[in-house]
Design an enzyme around this catalytic site. Structure first.
Site, PDB file in Angstrom:
ATOM      1  N   THR A 122      -7.982  24.169  19.031  1.00  0.00           N
ATOM      2  CA  THR A 122      -8.573  24.410  20.068  1.00  0.00           C
ATOM      3  C   THR A 122      -7.977  26.049  20.579  1.00  0.00           C
ATOM      4  OG1 THR A 122      -7.754  24.277  22.514  1.00  0.00           O
ATOM      5  CG2 THR A 122      -6.110  23.635  20.914  1.00  0.00           C
ATOM      6  N   ASP A 123      -8.948  26.454  21.517  1.00  0.00           N
ATOM      7  CA  ASP A 123      -8.792  27.903  21.993  1.00  0.00           C
ATOM      8  C   ASP A 123      -7.370  27.844  22.891  1.00  0.00           C
ATOM      9  OD1 ASP A 123      -9.474  26.617  24.354  1.00  0.00           O
ATOM     10  OD2 ASP A 123     -11.396  27.981  24.759  1.00  0.00           O
ATOM     11  N   GLU A 124      -6.735  26.741  22.925  1.00  0.00           N
ATOM     12  CA  GLU A 124      -5.515  26.955  23.848  1.00  0.00           C
ATOM     13  C   GLU A 124      -4.646  27.450  23.024  1.00  0.00           C
ATOM     14  OE1 GLU A 124      -4.780  23.829  26.688  1.00  0.00           O
ATOM     15  OE2 GLU A 124      -6.943  23.447  26.896  1.00  0.00           O
ATOM     16  N   TYR A 147       0.989  20.521  25.004  1.00  0.00           N
ATOM     17  CA  TYR A 147      -0.317  20.173  24.375  1.00  0.00           C
ATOM     18  C   TYR A 147      -0.622  21.451  23.452  1.00  0.00           C
ATOM     19  CZ  TYR A 147      -5.149  20.488  23.096  1.00  0.00           C
ATOM     20  OH  TYR A 147      -6.484  20.331  22.675  1.00  0.00           O
ATOM     21  N   LYS A 151      -0.559  21.507  19.341  1.00  0.00           N
ATOM     22  CA  LYS A 151      -1.694  21.831  18.509  1.00  0.00           C
ATOM     23  C   LYS A 151      -1.383  23.122  17.500  1.00  0.00           C
ATOM     24  CE  LYS A 151      -5.425  20.265  18.413  1.00  0.00           C
ATOM     25  NZ  LYS A 151      -5.652  19.029  17.451  1.00  0.00           N
TER      26      LYS A 151
END
Ligand code: DAU
Length: 349
Positions: A122-124, A147, A151
């Site tokens: 994810t870009d997060e 979260y 990741k």
């Protein structure tokens, strides 16, 4: 190719399963999914009778099962994950189990059997991005929510498996994805279904947080390119250049549904809410020739129309079990009360 798709009953995973079966007549897919709250057998109904598809109910953290399935496959694409930031703020433990330990179990099997593995991330993991800059694959990992931290942890195990053990692993970092069959805790399906029910749309904070909106079919196609053409050990950003502030998305959504803006409720913010994500995705475009096919309007409006047409799919989740309503009450009860909008159901048509 025989592909093991973990988390294949989820939102992006089920789209990927469908894409492979539609486009590659020589390929077969085994879906491994634990069917926790967001994994949904209904997401795979249309491939149920396909002899090239097999469903296995199980856990990516089950090393014996994973070993058996990886041995039978040529490649693994891992979509299995806990994905919702708000839930990670309420209880991070499930996130560590799936997003870190589960990834390690898959990598270990990929190493033993010499298989390619694509880790869907994810870009997060980049954290909050200042105005005007765009995250590149070489940038630091600065996750800010449980979260995103989990990741990032999974990604670091991928990297160490590539460096230490030469595992053929690749990572994709996708932007905010919307489309059919997304669990209605995520902002777009939640807000579409709330609007259709005449309930308030709880916008966090000032609603000026920026996300890059990507259609799930475009995202699945990008992951497919990475699986078939990506270089071992590499990371690929997947964006769409559809940066919009949340409030603009919400207003466009209400206008498309012909519902009033009075449904918008500004509620207390998500703790640590990332202000902006933005990706530089030139690497996947230049190396693998992938580009998103949809404009922002098509991405959003096709998504909204799907939920309007597929009432049964989301009503089964929203009205069919306590899982959704318990979460909704815990997440939004006090927020809507603080905004003076609790208990509100408006007749909108
Ligand atoms: O960027 C990729 C990520 O996109 C994925 O890795 C995550 O799995 C996925 O959940 C998504 O994360 P976000 O936190 O950005 O998505 P979410 O739909 O939860 O929220 C999108 C934006 O809308 C975010 O700025 C928070 C805001 N929001 C969300 C909800 C659920 C609201 O204002 N109100 C809400 O009720």
């Amino acid at each position: 190719m025989k592909i093991l798709v973990t988390g294949g009953a989820g939102f992006i995973g089920s789209m990927f399963v469908r894409l492979v079966l539609d486009r590659y007549s020589d390929d077969s897919v085994t879906t491994l999914d634990l069917l926790t709250y967001a994994g949904n057998p209904a997401n795979l109904l249309d491939v149920q009778g396909d002899p090239r598809h097999r469903f296995v109910h199980g856990d990516i953290a089950d090393a014996a099962l994973v070993d058996e399935l990886v041995a039978e496959s040529d490649a693994i694409v891992n979509f299995a994950a806990e994905t919702h930031v708000d839930r990670s703020l309420l209880d991070p433990s499930a996130f560590i189990r799936s997003n870190v330990h589960g990834v390690y179990v898959l990598l270990d099997a990929a190493r033993r059997h010499g298989r390619r593995m694509v880790q869907v991330s994810t870009d997060e993991v980049y954290g909050d991005i200042p105005e005007g800059s765009f995250s590149k694959e070489v940038d630091a990992l600065l996750p800010r929510s449980p979260y995103a931290a989990a990741k990032a942890g999974g990604e670091l195990f991928c990297r160490s498996s590539f460096v230490s053990f030469n595992v053929d692993v690749l990572i994709t970092r996708g932007a905010n994805t919307i489309g059919p069959r997304q669990y209605p805790e995520k902002v777009v399906p939640l807000f579409v279904t709330n609007a259709l029910r005449g309930e308030p749309l709880p916008v966090y904070g000032d609603g000026l947080q920026v996300r890059d909106w990507l259609h799930v079919e475009d995202h699945a196609a990008a992951i497919n390119r990475v699986l078939r053409g990506g270089r071992a050990g590499e990371i690929y950003n997947i964006g769409a250049d559809n940066e919009r502030p949340n409030i603009e998305v919400v207003r466009a959504l209400l206008a498309h549904l012909d519902r009033p803006e009075s449904l918008i409720a500004f509620v207390p913010d998500r703790p640590g809410h990332d202000r902006r994500y933005a990706l530089d995705w030139r690497k996947i475009r230049d190396e693998l020739g992938w580009e998103p096919r949809r404009s922002f309007d098509r991405t959003l409006f096709d998504t909204i129309d799907w939920y309007v047409t597929n009432d049964d799919w989301w009503r089964a989740i929203r009205d069919g079990s306590d899982t959704f309503s318990n979460y909704y009450q815990r997440q939004y009860g006090w927020r809507l009360a603080a905004a003076g909008r609790d208990g509100e159901t408006v007749t909108t048509s």
